[in-house]
Design a protein around this motif. Structure first.
Motif, PDB file in Angstrom:
ATOM      1  N   THR A  31       0.734  -1.213  -0.022  1.00  0.00           N
ATOM      2  CA  THR A  31       0.060   0.066  -0.147  1.00  0.00           C
ATOM      3  C   THR A  31       0.858   1.309   0.159  1.00  0.00           C
ATOM      4  OG1 THR A  31      -1.698  -1.208   1.200  1.00  0.00           O
ATOM      5  CG2 THR A  31      -1.857   1.122   1.245  1.00  0.00           C
ATOM      6  N   VAL A  32       0.687   2.091  -0.954  1.00  0.00           N
ATOM      7  CA  VAL A  32       1.485   3.208  -0.931  1.00  0.00           C
ATOM      8  C   VAL A  32       0.964   4.490  -0.210  1.00  0.00           C
ATOM      9  CG1 VAL A  32       2.560   4.945  -2.672  1.00  0.00           C
ATOM     10  CG2 VAL A  32       2.186   2.450  -3.320  1.00  0.00           C
ATOM     11  N   LYS A  39       0.426  -1.290  -5.197  1.00  0.00           N
ATOM     12  CA  LYS A  39       1.479  -1.344  -6.073  1.00  0.00           C
ATOM     13  C   LYS A  39       2.222  -2.429  -5.868  1.00  0.00           C
ATOM     14  CE  LYS A  39       4.726   1.954  -8.002  1.00  0.00           C
ATOM     15  NZ  LYS A  39       5.379   3.287  -7.826  1.00  0.00           N
ATOM     16  N   ARG A  40       2.737  -3.012  -6.954  1.00  0.00           N
ATOM     17  CA  ARG A  40       3.655  -3.885  -6.988  1.00  0.00           C
ATOM     18  C   ARG A  40       5.387  -3.462  -7.086  1.00  0.00           C
ATOM     19  NH1 ARG A  40       5.720  -7.881 -11.371  1.00  0.00           N
ATOM     20  NH2 ARG A  40       6.244  -9.953 -10.244  1.00  0.00           N
TER      21      ARG A  40
END
Length: 169
Positions: A31-32, A39-40
Protein backbone atom coordinates in the motif's frame (compact mmCIF):
# COMPACT_ATOMS: atom_id res chain seq x y z
CA UNK A 1 26.28 -5.81 6.84
CA UNK A 2 23.13 -4.84 8.68
CA UNK A 3 21.16 -1.74 7.63
CA UNK A 4 18.11 -1.84 9.86
CA UNK A 5 15.27 -0.20 7.89
CA UNK A 6 17.92 1.61 5.81
CA UNK A 7 18.31 -0.70 2.82
CA UNK A 8 17.32 2.03 0.34
CA UNK A 9 19.75 4.50 1.90
CA UNK A 10 22.50 1.84 1.85
CA UNK A 11 21.78 1.06 -1.82
CA UNK A 12 21.91 4.74 -2.80
CA UNK A 13 25.06 5.50 -0.77
CA UNK A 14 27.00 2.37 -1.78
CA UNK A 15 26.13 2.95 -5.46
CA UNK A 16 27.30 6.56 -5.27
CA UNK A 17 30.61 5.48 -3.67
CA UNK A 18 31.13 2.75 -6.30
CA UNK A 19 31.15 -0.05 -3.70
CA UNK A 20 30.11 -3.51 -4.94
CA UNK A 21 27.04 -4.74 -3.00
CA UNK A 22 23.94 -6.92 -3.27
CA UNK A 23 20.52 -6.66 -1.66
CA UNK A 24 18.26 -9.69 -2.18
CA UNK A 25 14.83 -8.49 -3.31
CA UNK A 26 11.42 -9.91 -4.11
CA UNK A 27 8.28 -8.49 -5.66
CA UNK A 28 5.54 -7.70 -3.15
CA UNK A 29 2.27 -5.82 -3.22
CA UNK A 30 2.41 -2.76 -0.95
CA UNK A 31 0.00 0.00 0.00
CA UNK A 32 1.52 3.30 -1.09
CA UNK A 33 1.41 6.24 1.38
CA UNK A 34 -1.53 4.77 3.30
CA UNK A 35 -3.83 4.96 0.29
CA UNK A 36 -6.09 2.16 -0.86
CA UNK A 37 -4.05 1.90 -4.07
CA UNK A 38 -1.76 -1.12 -4.01
CA UNK A 39 1.40 -1.32 -6.04
CA UNK A 40 3.72 -4.18 -6.98
CA UNK A 41 7.27 -3.21 -6.06
CA UNK A 42 10.68 -4.69 -5.26
CA UNK A 43 11.34 -4.94 -1.51
CA UNK A 44 14.23 -6.46 0.45
CA UNK A 45 13.77 -10.22 0.84
CA UNK A 46 16.05 -10.39 3.89
CA UNK A 47 15.19 -7.30 5.92
CA UNK A 48 18.19 -5.29 7.05
CA UNK A 49 20.87 -7.35 5.27
CA UNK A 50 23.21 -5.82 2.67
CA UNK A 51 26.00 -7.94 1.21
CA UNK A 52 29.05 -5.73 0.64
CA UNK A 53 32.12 -6.80 -1.36
CA UNK A 54 35.02 -4.76 0.01
CA UNK A 55 38.10 -5.07 2.18
CA UNK A 56 37.90 -4.57 5.93
CA UNK A 57 39.91 -1.33 5.60
CA UNK A 58 37.52 0.03 2.95
CA UNK A 59 34.53 -0.79 5.14
CA UNK A 60 36.05 0.91 8.19
CA UNK A 61 36.72 4.04 6.09
CA UNK A 62 33.13 3.93 4.76
CA UNK A 63 31.67 3.53 8.27
CA UNK A 64 33.51 6.65 9.52
CA UNK A 65 31.14 8.81 7.48
CA UNK A 66 28.14 6.46 7.16
CA UNK A 67 27.29 4.87 10.50
CA UNK A 68 23.91 3.42 9.47
CA UNK A 69 25.63 0.19 8.30
CA UNK A 70 26.75 -2.24 10.99
CA UNK A 71 28.92 -5.35 10.74
CA UNK A 72 27.17 -8.70 11.08
CA UNK A 73 29.06 -10.88 13.55
CA UNK A 74 29.03 -14.54 14.54
CA UNK A 75 30.21 -16.37 17.64
CA UNK A 76 32.95 -18.89 16.89
CA UNK A 77 34.59 -20.81 19.74
CA UNK A 78 33.71 -18.04 22.19
CA UNK A 79 35.17 -15.36 19.91
CA UNK A 80 33.21 -12.78 17.92
CA UNK A 81 34.07 -12.75 14.20
CA UNK A 82 32.80 -10.70 11.30
CA UNK A 83 30.55 -12.71 9.03
CA UNK A 84 32.45 -13.29 5.78
CA UNK A 85 30.72 -15.15 2.96
CA UNK A 86 32.97 -17.21 0.66
CA UNK A 87 33.12 -15.92 -2.94
CA UNK A 88 31.60 -19.04 -4.60
CA UNK A 89 28.79 -19.24 -2.05
CA UNK A 90 27.96 -15.55 -2.54
CA UNK A 91 28.06 -15.81 -6.34
CA UNK A 92 25.67 -18.78 -6.26
CA UNK A 93 23.36 -16.94 -3.87
CA UNK A 94 23.35 -13.84 -6.10
CA UNK A 95 22.71 -15.98 -9.19
CA UNK A 96 19.58 -17.42 -7.55
CA UNK A 97 18.36 -14.45 -5.50
CA UNK A 98 19.03 -11.98 -8.33
CA UNK A 99 16.37 -13.58 -10.55
CA UNK A 100 13.38 -11.53 -9.39
CA UNK A 101 10.98 -13.04 -11.92
CA UNK A 102 11.84 -16.65 -10.97
CA UNK A 103 9.98 -18.39 -8.18
CA UNK A 104 12.34 -18.49 -5.23
CA UNK A 105 11.55 -18.85 -1.54
CA UNK A 106 13.63 -17.38 1.29
CA UNK A 107 14.21 -19.10 4.63
CA UNK A 108 15.87 -17.99 7.85
CA UNK A 109 18.63 -20.28 9.21
CA UNK A 110 16.35 -21.79 11.86
CA UNK A 111 13.62 -22.69 9.33
CA UNK A 112 15.70 -25.22 7.44
CA UNK A 113 18.07 -28.09 8.26
CA UNK A 114 20.84 -28.00 5.65
CA UNK A 115 22.89 -30.88 7.05
CA UNK A 116 20.49 -33.54 5.75
CA UNK A 117 20.55 -33.01 1.98
CA UNK A 118 22.56 -34.13 -1.03
CA UNK A 119 24.97 -31.58 -2.57
CA UNK A 120 24.09 -30.90 -6.21
CA UNK A 121 25.12 -28.64 -9.10
CA UNK A 122 22.74 -27.32 -11.76
CA UNK A 123 23.75 -27.53 -15.44
CA UNK A 124 21.91 -25.34 -17.94
CA UNK A 125 19.06 -22.90 -17.56
CA UNK A 126 19.13 -19.61 -15.68
CA UNK A 127 20.78 -21.24 -12.64
CA UNK A 128 23.66 -22.83 -14.56
CA UNK A 129 26.63 -23.60 -12.29
CA UNK A 130 24.81 -22.99 -9.00
CA UNK A 131 25.67 -25.44 -6.22
CA UNK A 132 23.23 -26.17 -3.45
CA UNK A 133 21.57 -28.85 -1.37
CA UNK A 134 18.63 -30.94 -2.57
CA UNK A 135 16.05 -30.93 0.23
CA UNK A 136 12.47 -31.72 1.02
CA UNK A 137 11.00 -28.60 2.59
CA UNK A 138 8.24 -28.96 5.15
CA UNK A 139 4.84 -28.23 3.63
CA UNK A 140 6.01 -28.51 0.00
CA UNK A 141 5.34 -31.50 -2.22
CA UNK A 142 8.45 -31.44 -4.37
CA UNK A 143 12.12 -31.37 -3.53
CA UNK A 144 13.92 -28.08 -4.01
CA UNK A 145 17.49 -26.95 -4.37
CA UNK A 146 18.54 -24.66 -1.54
CA UNK A 147 21.45 -22.21 -1.71
CA UNK A 148 22.41 -21.05 1.77
CA UNK A 149 24.61 -18.46 3.37
CA UNK A 150 25.48 -19.78 6.83
CA UNK A 151 23.84 -17.90 9.72
CA UNK A 152 22.11 -15.44 7.36
CA UNK A 153 19.57 -16.91 4.96
CA UNK A 154 18.76 -19.62 2.49
CA UNK A 155 16.95 -19.35 -0.81
CA UNK A 156 15.12 -22.25 -2.47
CA UNK A 157 14.69 -22.59 -6.22
CA UNK A 158 11.11 -23.59 -6.94
CA UNK A 159 11.57 -26.12 -9.72
CA UNK A 160 14.55 -27.54 -11.55
CA UNK A 161 14.14 -30.44 -13.94
CA UNK A 162 16.04 -33.58 -12.82
CA UNK A 163 18.06 -33.79 -16.05
CA UNK A 164 19.80 -30.49 -15.16
CA UNK A 165 21.01 -31.76 -11.76
CA UNK A 166 24.44 -33.34 -11.12
CA UNK A 167 25.02 -35.04 -7.75
CA UNK A 168 28.31 -33.95 -6.15
CA UNK A 169 30.48 -36.35 -4.13
Amino acid sequence: MRAYKNEAKAEKTLSAKGVDFFIAKIYAVRTVHGKTEKKRCLVPAIPGIVFVHASHTELIQFKKTHNFLQFVTTRNSGMTDYLIVPEKQMNDFIKVAGKYEEKVTYFSPDEIQLEKGTRVRIHGGVFDGVEGTLLKIKGKRSRRIVVAIDNVSAVAISEVTPDLIEVLG
